[in-house]
Structures are given as C-alpha cells and as structure tokens.
Design a protein around this motif. Structure first.
Motif: not given
Length: 120
Positions: A42, A37, A81, A75-76, A118, A39, A35, A73, A44
């Motif tokens: 960053s 993410q 994060l 989200k960034a 999120s 922005a 996975i 899982e 993973c």
C-alpha cells in the motif's frame, strides 16, 4: 486515514499484527492524504510526499520515502509502486524480501508527455 480488510502482509497499515481488520481503524500517520493505492503493498501521497507499507517492505505502519521530489500520482501493485513527480518524472520502487528495503529505480522519460501509467 482509515484501514480495514486483509492485513496478512501488513497492508492495512495499523501495525497491530492481526491478519484481518474487520472494522475501520484510524492510522496514526500520515494526515491530509490526497491519493491512496492499496494492494498487498500500500502507498499514499500526503502533501506531495510518498508513504509505503505492507508487502515485502515489512513496514506495518506507513513509512515515509525520503525524497526531495513532490509527487502527484501513484499506482501500487503487490510489491511494487510507480509514482509521477510534479515535474513529470516517473519513478518506480520494488520491494524485495531479501533485504526488506524499498529500492528506488528512476525511469527518466525525456521529451515524452506521460498522460497515464499503470502497474501490473
């Protein structure tokens, strides 16, 4: 894993200091990424372990977050994060410019099932 695009905050993760990476470049580590993410900040997941780079972390190559947790899982955002552990615990990290450290904040949501999350 490969990186390309805006690198003004080191978020591509190749550590070459260029502001823009026009052609995909292979990152030295980590391998076997499941996975990712990206922005300004960053991150993973690689074999359950968490790596971060870019943004206020001032890490220009992926940096391993030392944790005994295994993550499923993430989200960034620009400098933050959130990651969900295998056990269903939600963790949050905030990178601050003042100390260049990635600070771990743990949100424990007992008896709640986390279906999705999120970051903004």
């Amino acid at each position: 894993m490969y990186g390309t695009g805006d690198n003004t905050s080191g978020q591509v993760g190749i550590g070459n200091g260029k502001k823009y990476v026009l052609e995909p470049q292979r990152l030295a580590n980590p391998q076997n990424v499941s996975i990712i993410q990206a922005a300004k900040f960053s991150a993973c997941i690689c074999e359950g372990q968490l790596y971060v780079w870019g943004g206020a972390t001032r890490q220009v190559v992926p940096y391993h977050i030392d944790s005994e947790m295994s993550f499923t899982e993430l989200k960034a955002g620009n400098d933050s994060l959130m990651a969900l552990s295998f056990k269903g615990e939600l963790f949050s990290w905030q990178a601050t410019i003042a100390d260049s450290e990635v600070e771990l904040k743990h949100f424990e949501l007992k008896s709640k099932a986390i279906l999705d999350f999120s970051i903004g």
